[in-house]
Design a protein around this motif. Structure first.
Motif, PDB file in Angstrom:
ATOM      1  N   GLU A  17       5.269  -4.160   4.512  1.00 44.75           N
ATOM      2  CA  GLU A  17       4.092  -4.342   5.350  1.00 44.75           C
ATOM      3  C   GLU A  17       2.737  -4.369   4.581  1.00 44.75           C
ATOM      4  OE1 GLU A  17       4.347  -4.647   8.662  1.00 44.75           O
ATOM      5  OE2 GLU A  17       6.640  -3.812   8.694  1.00 44.75           O
ATOM      6  N   ARG A  19      -0.864  -3.736   3.707  1.00 41.38           N
ATOM      7  CA  ARG A  19      -1.601  -2.786   3.517  1.00 41.38           C
ATOM      8  C   ARG A  19      -3.012  -2.819   3.180  1.00 41.38           C
ATOM      9  NH1 ARG A  19       1.090  -0.151  -2.041  1.00 41.38           N
ATOM     10  NH2 ARG A  19      -0.336  -1.245  -3.629  1.00 41.38           N
ATOM     11  N   GLN A  22      -5.276  -6.329   2.787  1.00 39.48           N
ATOM     12  CA  GLN A  22      -4.365  -7.551   2.524  1.00 39.48           C
ATOM     13  C   GLN A  22      -4.400  -8.429   3.782  1.00 39.48           C
ATOM     14  OE1 GLN A  22      -0.834  -5.680   1.184  1.00 39.48           O
ATOM     15  NE2 GLN A  22      -1.263  -6.037  -0.978  1.00 39.48           N
ATOM     16  N   GLY A  42      -4.284  -1.921  -8.725  1.00 41.00           N
ATOM     17  CA  GLY A  42      -3.134  -1.279  -8.205  1.00 41.00           C
ATOM     18  C   GLY A  42      -3.287  -1.454  -6.633  1.00 41.00           C
ATOM     19  N   GLY A  44      -3.210  -3.901  -4.885  1.00 43.46           N
ATOM     20  CA  GLY A  44      -2.411  -4.889  -4.215  1.00 43.46           C
ATOM     21  C   GLY A  44      -3.097  -6.431  -3.979  1.00 43.46           C
ATOM     22  N   LYS A  45      -3.801  -6.567  -5.098  1.00 42.16           N
ATOM     23  CA  LYS A  45      -4.622  -7.793  -5.035  1.00 42.16           C
ATOM     24  C   LYS A  45      -3.714  -9.058  -5.021  1.00 42.16           C
ATOM     25  CE  LYS A  45      -7.477  -6.361  -8.255  1.00 42.16           C
ATOM     26  NZ  LYS A  45      -7.361  -5.058  -8.088  1.00 42.16           N
ATOM     27  N   SER A  46      -2.737  -8.970  -5.742  1.00 43.93           N
ATOM     28  CA  SER A  46      -1.700 -10.077  -6.115  1.00 43.93           C
ATOM     29  C   SER A  46      -1.241 -10.719  -4.754  1.00 43.93           C
ATOM     30  CB  SER A  46      -0.413  -9.815  -6.894  1.00 43.93           C
ATOM     31  OG  SER A  46      -1.136  -9.069  -8.074  1.00 43.93           O
ATOM     32  N   ARG A 318      -0.982   3.931 -10.859  1.00 45.13           N
ATOM     33  CA  ARG A 318      -0.817   2.700  -9.805  1.00 45.13           C
ATOM     34  C   ARG A 318       0.167   2.829  -8.683  1.00 45.13           C
ATOM     35  NH1 ARG A 318      -3.190  -2.175 -12.272  1.00 45.13           N
ATOM     36  NH2 ARG A 318      -1.571  -3.277 -11.301  1.00 45.13           N
TER      37      ARG A 318
HETATM   38  P1  ADP Z   1      -3.518  -5.231  -8.411  1.00 39.93           P
HETATM   39  O1  ADP Z   1      -3.579  -6.542  -8.818  1.00 39.93           O
HETATM   40  O2  ADP Z   1      -4.598  -4.751  -7.242  1.00 39.93           O
HETATM   41  O3  ADP Z   1      -3.815  -4.162  -9.524  1.00 39.93           O
HETATM   42  P2  ADP Z   1      -0.938  -5.496  -7.605  1.00 39.93           P
HETATM   43  O4  ADP Z   1      -0.964  -6.612  -6.530  1.00 39.93           O
HETATM   44  O5  ADP Z   1      -0.126  -5.639  -9.054  1.00 39.93           O
HETATM   45  O6  ADP Z   1      -2.494  -4.590  -7.659  1.00 39.93           O
HETATM   46  O7  ADP Z   1      -0.140  -4.354  -6.783  1.00 39.93           O
HETATM   47  C1  ADP Z   1      -0.026  -2.956  -7.379  1.00 39.93           C
HETATM   48  C2  ADP Z   1       1.568  -2.463  -6.901  1.00 39.93           C
HETATM   49  O8  ADP Z   1       1.684  -2.333  -5.486  1.00 39.93           O
HETATM   50  C3  ADP Z   1       2.674  -3.366  -7.301  1.00 39.93           C
HETATM   51  O9  ADP Z   1       3.739  -3.037  -7.577  1.00 39.93           O
HETATM   52  C4  ADP Z   1       2.918  -4.231  -6.035  1.00 39.93           C
HETATM   53  O10 ADP Z   1       4.202  -4.712  -5.680  1.00 39.93           O
HETATM   54  C5  ADP Z   1       2.657  -3.248  -4.962  1.00 39.93           C
HETATM   55  N1  ADP Z   1       2.140  -3.522  -3.775  1.00 39.93           N
HETATM   56  C6  ADP Z   1       1.270  -4.398  -3.265  1.00 39.93           C
HETATM   57  N2  ADP Z   1       1.164  -4.483  -1.912  1.00 39.93           N
HETATM   58  C7  ADP Z   1       1.950  -3.806  -1.407  1.00 39.93           C
HETATM   59  C8  ADP Z   1       2.453  -3.662   0.213  1.00 39.93           C
HETATM   60  N3  ADP Z   1       1.736  -4.260   1.071  1.00 39.93           N
HETATM   61  N4  ADP Z   1       3.660  -2.758   0.285  1.00 39.93           N
HETATM   62  C9  ADP Z   1       4.236  -2.092  -0.822  1.00 39.93           C
HETATM   63  N5  ADP Z   1       3.782  -2.555  -2.010  1.00 39.93           N
HETATM   64  C10 ADP Z   1       2.701  -3.235  -2.480  1.00 39.93           C
END
Ligand code: ADP
Length: 463
Positions: A17, A19, A22, A42, A44-46, A318
């Motif tokens: 889902e 969060r 996003q 951590g 979830g920017k990706s 993270r």
């Molecule tokens: P950032 O780039 O902001 O540091 P990431 O995009 O790498 O963070 O996400 C950090 C962790 O959280 C990763 O392991 C990713 O798979 C997980 N993650 C991101 N969005 C979600 C989501 N909506 N639900 C579950 N896990 C998520």
């Protein structure tokens, strides 16, 4: 166009889902707006930069500062069955193939994208491109802690693909950096959406405590904590210190800029795969480190800026699990600690209930009381006695002429001072943070005495 949720479920899994912000950020981009996302490491920017192009059926161009980071991201996408490639020094596709529709997400270094040839290619492919995303966007700003010249010029790309929405993402929280990003990327307009998540990380227990005098004691404490907690990063200030503490901490691996790249890569690998759960590093171990289960980040010495500390501590937890961050300060670097205040993060750090300040469990409250004692004593002595006398008075030890003076001034210390107080460090801190200054009393004897600055006076009133 498919829905973002469909894409999430197809490639990431039916249980996923969105969060935080996003979903809203993705929607804003899919509606053609520019977006700035400020989100903790951590957070979830990706997903925000990966999902819109997939949903729109167009190409997403992602600019990122580190080859290793891009390689990890590309591999992660390929593993999910998403057609991703990398342009730059570790190129996995040719420039023309990357933009011919056979790839969904193209990661590229800023230097590569800004070559005239590539800019022309982007212009030609503009109708196929759905997003230009800048990861670690604080590298655009000279006010950020990782400025990159090529990043500063990325705005140029926008004139070649003017109708393509732009996304800038960063974990950096300062207003100055944010507005610099918007200005340089030409994002200051009415179709801009800004999403900013809380700076506070609810799962991090932050504390600062005095560095033990003996390094052996310090290392023992770190080893014990690391054993209790799990994967640990020990940040130090210099490469020399990194080598030194690496030799003092059995089982550790080391990472700093002066090491051979292969040694560095081996240390990183060993840490990521838990072959070694203790990494001693300088600030060079930074951006793009995606180890979700770092349980303990320990700083020996105060990082140069609060932003740098925030980034380093932010590498803990993270995955959202409770993790610990301890900063060991010494008298010599303690002046910087004064800047550990919410001025910097627009008040978001107040009352977190997790750090030592809010839970009042550690030295910090005690420190405040000893600060008050010493400030009171210095003030009482009216700039006529040396620091050692002020310390005597503050520590509550009797010293007849001083007591008389103090009594005359109707100032008395309450309970005895905490034992083992490092008064010299406290005095150094008060001077270093501009609360106390020295004024010459007797030039012939080169005698100068401490006294409160106007800031010191108002601090004393506030304590
Ligand atoms: P950032 O780039 O902001 O540091 P990431 O995009 O790498 O963070 O996400 C950090 C962790 O959280 C990763 O392991 C990713 O798979 C997980 N993650 C991101 N969005 C979600 C989501 N909506 N639900 C579950 N896990 C998520």
């Amino acid at each position: 166009m498919e829905s973002a949720k469909t894409i999430l479920h197809r490639y990431w899994g039916p249980d996923w889902e969105f969060r935080g912000c996003q979903s809203k950020a993705i929607e804003a981009l899919m509606n053609g707006n520019d977006v700035l996302v400020v989100m903790t490491t951590g957070g979830g920017k990706s997903l925000i930069l990966q999902i819109p192009p997939l949903a729109m059926g167009k190409i997403g161009i992602v600019v990122s500062p580190l080859i290793s980071l891009m390689q990890d991201q590309v591999q992660g996408l390929l593993d999910r069955g998403i057609r991703a490639c990398l342009l730059g020094s570790a190129q996995t596709s040719s420039d023309s193939e990357a933009l011919d529709g056979s790839h969904d997400i193209v990661y590229a270094s800023p230097e590569h994208l800004l070559s005239q040839e590539m800019l022309e290619r982007l212009r030609e492919a503009k109708d196929k491109i759905g997003l230009i995303a800048v990861d670690e966007a604080h590298c655009i700003s000279e006010w950020g802690h990782d400025y990159r010249t090529a990043y500063g010029k990325l705005g140029k790309i926008r004139s070649y693909i003017p109708s393509v929405p732009c996304l800038a993402v960063t974990a950096t929280a300062t207003g100055r950096v944010r507005s610099d990003i918007l200005k340089k990327m030409n994002m200051f307009h009415e179709n801009l959406f800004v999403f900013r998540t809380q700076v506070r990380r609810d799962n991090l227990c932050l504390s600062a405590c005095p560095r033990p005098e003996e390094d052996l004691d310090l290392c023992k404490a770190i080893l014990q904590r690391a054993e209790d907690l799990g994967p640990t990063i020990v940040y130090v200030m210099t490469t020399k210190q990194a080598d030194y503490f690496h030799s003092m901490l059995p089982g550790s691996v080391c990472y700093h800029a002066k090491l051979d790249p292969q040694v560095r890569a081996a240390s990183h690998r060993a840490f990521i795969t838990n072959q070694s759960t203790l990494l001693v590093a300088t600030v060079a171990y930074g951006m793009g480190i995606d180890k979700p289960d770092v349980r303990f980040v320990c700083n020996i010495g105060t990082p140069a800026t609060l932003e740098a500390y925030y980034q380093q501590a932010g590498r803990a937890g993270r995955d959202g699990c409770i993790s610990e961050c301890i900063l060991y300060w010494a008298g010599s670097d303690v002046a910087t600690i004064d800047s550990f205040q919410s001025r910097h993060f627009s008040g978001d750090l107040v009352d977190c209930g997790m750090c030592d300040v809010c839970t009042m469990v550690s030295e910090t409250r005690v420190l405040e009381s000893v600060h008050r004692r010493l400030l009171t004593s210095i003030h009482t002595l009216g700039g006529r006695f040396g620091m050692s006398k002020a310390i005597l008075l503050a520590s509550g030890r009797k010293c007849t002429p001083l007591w008389l003076h103090a009594k005359h001034m109707q100032v008395q210390q309450e309970a005895p001072a905490p034992k083992n107080t490092d008064w010299a460090s406290i005095a150094g801190f008060l001077v270093g943070s501009g609360l106390v200054e020295y004024k010459t009393v007797d030039a012939q004897r080169s005698f100068s005495a401490p006294r409160l600055t106007p800031r010191g006076l108002s601090k004393l009133r506030a304590l």
